[in-house]
Scaffold this motif. Sequence first.
Motif, PDB file in Angstrom:
ATOM      1  N   ASP A 125     -26.232  13.093 116.307  1.00  0.00           N
ATOM      2  CA  ASP A 125     -26.590  11.780 115.782  1.00  0.00           C
ATOM      3  C   ASP A 125     -27.974  11.879 115.142  1.00  0.00           C
ATOM      4  OD1 ASP A 125     -26.133   8.913 115.465  1.00  0.00           O
ATOM      5  OD2 ASP A 125     -27.798   8.697 116.894  1.00  0.00           O
ATOM      6  N   PRO A 126     -28.119  11.400 113.911  1.00  0.00           N
ATOM      7  CA  PRO A 126     -27.100  10.743 113.076  1.00  0.00           C
ATOM      8  C   PRO A 126     -26.284  11.736 112.275  1.00  0.00           C
ATOM      9  CG  PRO A 126     -29.194  10.729 111.946  1.00  0.00           C
ATOM     10  CD  PRO A 126     -29.448  11.393 113.269  1.00  0.00           C
ATOM     11  N   SER A 127     -25.202  11.255 111.678  1.00  0.00           N
ATOM     12  CA  SER A 127     -24.438  12.072 110.740  1.00  0.00           C
ATOM     13  C   SER A 127     -25.261  12.256 109.473  1.00  0.00           C
ATOM     14  CB  SER A 127     -23.107  11.393 110.406  1.00  0.00           C
ATOM     15  OG  SER A 127     -22.286  11.311 111.553  1.00  0.00           O
ATOM     16  N   LEU A 128     -25.151  13.433 108.867  1.00  0.00           N
ATOM     17  CA  LEU A 128     -25.960  13.743 107.697  1.00  0.00           C
ATOM     18  C   LEU A 128     -25.168  13.706 106.390  1.00  0.00           C
ATOM     19  CD1 LEU A 128     -28.114  16.674 109.142  1.00  0.00           C
ATOM     20  CD2 LEU A 128     -28.694  14.245 108.990  1.00  0.00           C
ATOM     21  N   ILE A 129     -23.918  14.181 106.408  1.00  0.00           N
ATOM     22  CA  ILE A 129     -23.108  14.223 105.185  1.00  0.00           C
ATOM     23  C   ILE A 129     -22.195  13.002 105.144  1.00  0.00           C
ATOM     24  CG2 ILE A 129     -21.404  15.511 103.843  1.00  0.00           C
ATOM     25  CD1 ILE A 129     -22.466  18.065 105.040  1.00  0.00           C
ATOM     26  N   HIS A 130     -22.262  12.273 104.042  1.00  0.00           N
ATOM     27  CA  HIS A 130     -21.485  11.042 103.906  1.00  0.00           C
ATOM     28  C   HIS A 130     -20.657  11.092 102.626  1.00  0.00           C
ATOM     29  CE1 HIS A 130     -24.019   9.102 107.040  1.00  0.00           C
ATOM     30  NE2 HIS A 130     -24.949   9.892 106.518  1.00  0.00           N
ATOM     31  N   THR A 131     -19.491  10.456 102.678  1.00  0.00           N
ATOM     32  CA  THR A 131     -18.635  10.334 101.501  1.00  0.00           C
ATOM     33  C   THR A 131     -19.080   9.138 100.675  1.00  0.00           C
ATOM     34  OG1 THR A 131     -16.742  11.288 102.672  1.00  0.00           O
ATOM     35  CG2 THR A 131     -16.266  10.008 100.685  1.00  0.00           C
ATOM     36  N   VAL A 132     -19.173   9.342  99.369  1.00  0.00           N
ATOM     37  CA  VAL A 132     -19.477   8.246  98.444  1.00  0.00           C
ATOM     38  C   VAL A 132     -18.201   7.990  97.657  1.00  0.00           C
ATOM     39  CG1 VAL A 132     -20.923   7.440  96.555  1.00  0.00           C
ATOM     40  CG2 VAL A 132     -21.877   8.983  98.283  1.00  0.00           C
ATOM     41  N   ARG A 133     -17.541   6.908  97.951  1.00  0.00           N
ATOM     42  CA  ARG A 133     -16.220   6.640  97.355  1.00  0.00           C
ATOM     43  C   ARG A 133     -16.280   6.636  95.827  1.00  0.00           C
ATOM     44  NH1 ARG A 133     -12.220   5.246 100.697  1.00  0.00           N
ATOM     45  NH2 ARG A 133     -12.752   4.598 102.840  1.00  0.00           N
ATOM     46  N   GLY A 134     -15.357   7.371  95.229  1.00  0.00           N
ATOM     47  CA  GLY A 134     -15.266   7.432  93.782  1.00  0.00           C
ATOM     48  C   GLY A 134     -16.303   8.312  93.126  1.00  0.00           C
ATOM     49  N   ALA A 135     -17.173   8.939  93.919  1.00  0.00           N
ATOM     50  CA  ALA A 135     -18.244   9.760  93.337  1.00  0.00           C
ATOM     51  C   ALA A 135     -18.294  11.164  93.925  1.00  0.00           C
ATOM     52  CB  ALA A 135     -19.588   9.070  93.510  1.00  0.00           C
ATOM     53  N   GLY A 136     -18.332  11.264  95.246  1.00  0.00           N
ATOM     54  CA  GLY A 136     -18.449  12.588  95.870  1.00  0.00           C
ATOM     55  C   GLY A 136     -19.046  12.482  97.246  1.00  0.00           C
ATOM     56  N   TYR A 137     -20.183  13.169  97.464  1.00  0.00           N
ATOM     57  CA  TYR A 137     -20.811  13.199  98.766  1.00  0.00           C
ATOM     58  C   TYR A 137     -22.323  13.099  98.619  1.00  0.00           C
ATOM     59  CZ  TYR A 137     -16.253  15.181 100.012  1.00  0.00           C
ATOM     60  OH  TYR A 137     -14.923  15.398 100.163  1.00  0.00           O
ATOM     61  N   VAL A 138     -22.967  12.774  99.744  1.00  0.00           N
ATOM     62  CA  VAL A 138     -24.422  12.780  99.758  1.00  0.00           C
ATOM     63  C   VAL A 138     -24.874  13.213 101.151  1.00  0.00           C
ATOM     64  CG1 VAL A 138     -24.555  10.338 100.419  1.00  0.00           C
ATOM     65  CG2 VAL A 138     -26.522  11.443  99.334  1.00  0.00           C
ATOM     66  N   MET A 139     -25.884  14.077 101.208  1.00  0.00           N
ATOM     67  CA  MET A 139     -26.549  14.386 102.477  1.00  0.00           C
ATOM     68  C   MET A 139     -27.782  13.505 102.550  1.00  0.00           C
ATOM     69  SD  MET A 139     -28.114  17.961 104.010  1.00  0.00           S
ATOM     70  CE  MET A 139     -26.620  18.389 104.920  1.00  0.00           C
TER      71      MET A 139
END
Length: 228
Positions: free
Chosen positions: A210-224
């Motif tokens: 915790d916390p999560s570092l890699i997130h999905t960005v809908r319609g775009a890709g990912y972000v750390m």
Amino acid sequence: MRILIIEDDSKTADYLAHGLREEGHLAEICNNGVAALSRATTGQFDVLVVDRMLPDLDGLALVRALRAAGSTVPALFLSALGDVEHRVEGLEVGGDDYLVKPFHFSELLARITALHRRREHEAPSPASTVPKVADLELDLLTREARRGAKVIALQTREFQLLEFFMRHVNQVVTRTMLLERVWEIHFDPQTNVIDVHVSRLRGKIDKGFDPSLIHTVRGAGYVMRDPG
């Protein structure tokens, strides 16, 4: 990419800027050598496109001054002077590539992309051999990943993928960027290879932490995201 176009012919400069912006890049124009030297020194650019024949300070002197000041930003000469000795001069003062006018925009774009890719794959400086985001560290010399006190075993592609995310922390990273920069594939293979590898990586560096570092960005890709 952020690209500085150093060109005193307004039609050529506008043509280049328009084409690069259509490809999704940020393009800025300088029409004389002195202003370009100041802008290239103070701005954070990924590539310079430099005409040789400029007012106030010619392209050769400009690139030579940048190299003397320690700048390593890739510089591509774009010039009507296309004899062998002219091309050699451009490379000897610190240019990274040389394209002769008239040119095809597709070739210019390919050369700019290659310069940027080459720079990203250069060996990191000592100060950047252990990038860190929150409690996640990646030692580029020992090839070891660690989150908190836990050592995380990564396969080669997962290591490359994580390094790219950490180099672009808080920036949205598209699947196309990952294909080109991590896999070095310049077409859509019509597979979910990116999503599969990102899912595996998240399972290793985020699951149980915790916390999560890699997130999905809908319609775009990912972000750390750096929570700090």
